[in-house]
Design a protein around this motif. Structure first.
Motif, PDB file in Angstrom:
ATOM      1  N   HIS A 113       0.830  -1.206   0.000  1.00  9.47           N
ATOM      2  CA  HIS A 113       0.000   0.000   0.000  1.00  9.47           C
ATOM      3  C   HIS A 113       0.864   1.256   0.000  1.00  9.47           C
ATOM      4  O   HIS A 113       0.583   2.224  -0.720  1.00  9.47           O
ATOM      5  N   ALA A 114       1.920   1.256   0.798  1.00  9.99           N
ATOM      6  CA  ALA A 114       2.789   2.428   0.899  1.00  9.99           C
ATOM      7  C   ALA A 114       3.420   2.771  -0.441  1.00  9.99           C
ATOM      8  O   ALA A 114       3.477   3.937  -0.830  1.00  9.99           O
ATOM      9  N   ASP A 122       1.412  10.872  -3.518  1.00 10.33           N
ATOM     10  CA  ASP A 122       1.022  11.271  -2.170  1.00 10.33           C
ATOM     11  C   ASP A 122       2.148  10.915  -1.211  1.00 10.33           C
ATOM     12  O   ASP A 122       3.232  10.517  -1.618  1.00 10.33           O
ATOM     13  N   SER A 123       1.902  11.050   0.084  1.00 12.53           N
ATOM     14  CA  SER A 123       2.923  10.733   1.071  1.00 12.53           C
ATOM     15  C   SER A 123       2.303  10.015   2.252  1.00 12.53           C
ATOM     16  O   SER A 123       1.089   9.996   2.418  1.00 12.53           O
ATOM     17  N   LEU A 124       3.148   9.396   3.052  1.00 19.46           N
ATOM     18  CA  LEU A 124       2.670   8.573   4.152  1.00 19.46           C
ATOM     19  C   LEU A 124       2.585   9.372   5.442  1.00 19.46           C
ATOM     20  O   LEU A 124       3.580   9.577   6.126  1.00 19.46           O
ATOM     21  N   LEU A 125       1.379   9.819   5.747  1.00 16.86           N
ATOM     22  CA  LEU A 125       1.188  10.603   6.963  1.00 16.86           C
ATOM     23  C   LEU A 125       0.090  10.030   7.847  1.00 16.86           C
ATOM     24  O   LEU A 125      -0.142  10.531   8.933  1.00 16.86           O
ATOM     25  N   ALA A 126      -0.554   8.981   7.408  1.00 19.85           N
ATOM     26  CA  ALA A 126      -1.696   8.462   8.142  1.00 19.85           C
ATOM     27  C   ALA A 126      -1.346   7.836   9.491  1.00 19.85           C
ATOM     28  O   ALA A 126      -2.023   8.098  10.475  1.00 19.85           O
ATOM     29  N   PRO A 127      -0.299   7.004   9.594  1.00 24.17           N
ATOM     30  CA  PRO A 127      -0.045   6.339  10.876  1.00 24.17           C
ATOM     31  C   PRO A 127       0.193   7.350  11.995  1.00 24.17           C
ATOM     32  O   PRO A 127       0.892   8.340  11.834  1.00 24.17           O
ATOM     33  N   ALA A 128      -0.397   7.068  13.152  1.00 20.01           N
ATOM     34  CA  ALA A 128      -0.251   7.969  14.287  1.00 20.01           C
ATOM     35  C   ALA A 128       1.209   8.135  14.683  1.00 20.01           C
ATOM     36  O   ALA A 128       1.618   9.199  15.154  1.00 20.01           O
TER      37      ALA A 128
END
Length: 219
Positions: A113-114, A122-128
């Motif tokens: 998915h990443a 886009d970029s990976l900002l979802a994980p807390a």
């Protein structure tokens, strides 16, 4: 059209495992593997992939230096591989232009998915964990006390959008918060990136913190 990938890690088993997982996807193609930063940059320049996975700690040239060159000299998106004990390296990697980072114990589906997310621009900002890391690191870095250059050029809604980006919200979450459509959010995000000359959402998060628009720890 396949998403073309270079995998760089000095640990052969880790590198080979990631490459095998990614190459098994019908729309992915691992075009090269690299065991250090020098090899990674050379592979990117040679193959011009869509995404390069870069381990942060590698011999000869580390992943941060490699990301800086890759992001400056090509359109390839850099996705960093790290562990929890490398927080400062993560921060430096984001400044180098990386589009996000993954923990090295990432699950197979999350890895796939990443790569898709980053390849799509886009970029990976979802994980807390990402939000916590950026908040903590910007709190420990000195600020100049003045807004980021160009911040005053944003409209009220664009400034609000930047603040929500800084908290790591997705477009859908921003739309719900602002009570607008996702299409409107995409327009606001695009305007923010353009007006502030930011590469992607990761840099927008950093700008939100360093301008003082978001207080560290508030995400």
């Amino acid at each position: 059209m396949s998403i073309r990938i270079v995998v760089a890690d000095d640990q052969e088993l880790v590198r080979g495992g990631f490459a095998m997982i990614l190459d098994a996807q019908p729309d992915f193609e691992v075009v090269a593997e690299a065991s250090d930063g020098v090899e990674a940059v050379a592979a990117v320049l040679r193959h011009q992939p869509d995404v390069v996975l870069l381990d942060i700690r590698m011999p000869q040239m580390d992943g941060i230096q490699a990301a800086r060159r890759v992001c400056a000299e090509t359109s390839t998106r850099a996705l960093m591989l790290t562990t929890f004990d490398q927080d400062d390296y993560v921060y430096d990697a984001l400044y180098a232009g990386a589009s996000g980072f993954l923990l090295k114990d990432v699950r197979r589906d999350d890895l796939v998915h990443a790569v898709r997310v980053v390849a799509a621009g886009d970029s990976l900002l979802a994980p807390a964990v990402t939000r916590r890391l950026i908040a903590d690191l910007t709190a420990r870095r000195p600020r100049n006390g003045s807004p980021a250059i160009g911040l005053e050029a944003l409209t009220v809604r664009e400034r609000e959008t930047l603040g929500l980006l800084g908290r790591g919200l997705s477009n859908a979450e921003i739309a719900a918060s602002m009570v607008v459509s996702e299409h409107t959010v995409k327009t606001h995000v695009s305007n923010v990136l353009s007006k502030l000359a930011l590469r992607d959402r990761v840099q927008a998060v950093i700008a939100a913190y360093e301008s003082g628009l978001i207080a560290p720890g508030s995400a």
